[in-house]
Design an enzyme around this catalytic site. Sequence first.
Site, mmCIF file in Angstrom:
data_model
loop_
_atom_site.group_PDB
_atom_site.id
_atom_site.type_symbol
_atom_site.label_atom_id
_atom_site.label_comp_id
_atom_site.label_asym_id
_atom_site.label_seq_id
_atom_site.Cartn_x
_atom_site.Cartn_y
_atom_site.Cartn_z
ATOM 1 N N GLY A 54 0.862 -1.177 0.000
ATOM 2 C CA GLY A 54 0.000 0.000 0.000
ATOM 3 C C GLY A 54 0.896 1.223 0.000
ATOM 4 O O GLY A 54 1.867 1.304 0.792
ATOM 5 N N GLN A 204 -5.362 -9.077 -2.561
ATOM 6 C CA GLN A 204 -5.440 -8.104 -1.461
ATOM 7 C C GLN A 204 -6.894 -7.815 -1.064
ATOM 8 O O GLN A 204 -7.174 -7.470 0.073
ATOM 9 C CB GLN A 204 -4.760 -6.790 -1.858
ATOM 10 C CG GLN A 204 -3.256 -6.849 -1.961
ATOM 11 C CD GLN A 204 -2.778 -7.118 -3.363
ATOM 12 O OE1 GLN A 204 -3.447 -7.807 -4.134
ATOM 13 N NE2 GLN A 204 -1.625 -6.591 -3.724
ATOM 14 N N ASP A 245 -1.611 4.539 -6.317
ATOM 15 C CA ASP A 245 -0.197 4.485 -5.902
ATOM 16 C C ASP A 245 0.599 5.670 -6.413
ATOM 17 O O ASP A 245 1.667 5.982 -5.892
ATOM 18 C CB ASP A 245 0.446 3.193 -6.398
ATOM 19 C CG ASP A 245 -0.073 2.028 -5.595
ATOM 20 O OD1 ASP A 245 -1.192 1.569 -5.881
ATOM 21 O OD2 ASP A 245 0.612 1.606 -4.656
HETATM 22 O O1 MRU Z 1 0.715 -3.987 -4.539
HETATM 23 P P1 MRU Z 1 0.069 -3.265 -3.385
HETATM 24 O O2 MRU Z 1 -0.732 -4.162 -2.514
HETATM 25 O O3 MRU Z 1 1.074 -2.448 -2.627
HETATM 26 O O4 MRU Z 1 -0.936 -2.261 -4.088
HETATM 27 C C1 MRU Z 1 -1.695 -1.396 -3.285
HETATM 28 C C2 MRU Z 1 -2.701 -0.643 -4.052
HETATM 29 O O5 MRU Z 1 -2.815 -0.778 -5.256
HETATM 30 C C3 MRU Z 1 -3.532 0.346 -3.308
HETATM 31 O O6 MRU Z 1 -4.766 0.500 -3.925
HETATM 32 C C4 MRU Z 1 -2.785 1.686 -3.286
HETATM 33 O O7 MRU Z 1 -1.564 1.573 -2.665
HETATM 34 C C5 MRU Z 1 -3.547 2.783 -2.654
HETATM 35 S S1 MRU Z 1 -3.972 2.394 -0.983
HETATM 36 C C6 MRU Z 1 -3.785 3.646 0.007
#
Ligand code: MRU
Length: 369
Positions: A54, A204, A245
Amino acid sequence: MKVNGTPYRSIWLHDNGWSVNIIDQTRLPHAFIIKTLKSMHAAAEAIRVMRVRGAPLIGATAAYGLALAMREDASDGNLSSASETLLATRPTAVNLRWALARMRQALAQLPASERVGKAYALAAGICDEDVAINYDIGRHALGVIRTLWQKKPAGCEAFHILTHCNAGWLATVDWGTALSAIYQAWDAGIPVHVWVDETRPRNQGAALTAWELLAHGIPHDVIVDNAGGHLMQHGLVDMCITGTDRTARNGDVCNKIGTYLKALAAHDNDVPFYVALPGPTIDWQMLDGVSGIPIEQRAASEVTHVGGKNSAGEIETVQITPDGTSACNYAFDVTPARLVTGLFTERGVCDASETGLLSLYPEQQGPAE
Ligand code: MRU
């Protein structure tokens, strides 16, 4: 947020005052394991293998990683090499670069003897700031959710929100971004029901978002990633909210792979598609998200194999593809701003455009550097 009645953040300083506790997210939802990070390399490994993930939490962990590095060796050389090691862990979430740049800039000005204390204070500050930001994102989003809920015909029993991946408190230090909006709507008495995209390949949604919503008592159903379009066609989704992200200056948003397809389906079915983000997720130098944002590619084994709990209650991983089949694993995609109804930020709600973003962040006026 609470786990079995006890309040937790996703990252916090150990009682010893120097090592750093995280919730090992690779073990959820079947085991709640707290892992203690004792070195910069342990922090880098936790980000790389996604014990923490995240965008905001990646940034916070990197900040503490740099504090651990300063404790090991507070020299200029180590400040530089530790920053580079942490920066190389994951390429897409811009919060990582943001947190490291903020730490490095402040620490470089100090003599080595003052760096350790300052680094821990800065990392703690980044965490506290993230909690306040995420609370405010949800507060602003609540106004939009309430308006949409009030527009539904009388007698509707639920307000259906679709979300992708995990943009909850586990993805941040607390509250979450998209889920902050959902928690605050639920707490304000809006009868929210959440469609949770499972979010292959790492699931997730199925593992983390469902776990969070269950703990908060919010009604939800996990759906396969391809179900959203069907649900939207049949009037079963009132709104989509995802995280991001990295948000480009033009309002393009980069989020977990599959977000773009949800935005296309929402656009085709007139379903409002909102994206929730903290200011540090905006990359003001990135003029065009689709062409410019680096997209992480992860191991093929995340696609060819799935893990879970078997009927004996043991965790196991199984292969789902034929022996020898190759797989490709793009972890993120970019949703063009034209498909985004609006952005929820800590400063308010705006259009997904440069003008919209600058109306909330006027200090970023002027040409991108
Ligand atoms: O690969 P991840 O689990 O780190 O991806 C996370 C996401 O895509 C979330 O939607 C993103 O970080 C925004 S959450 C505050």
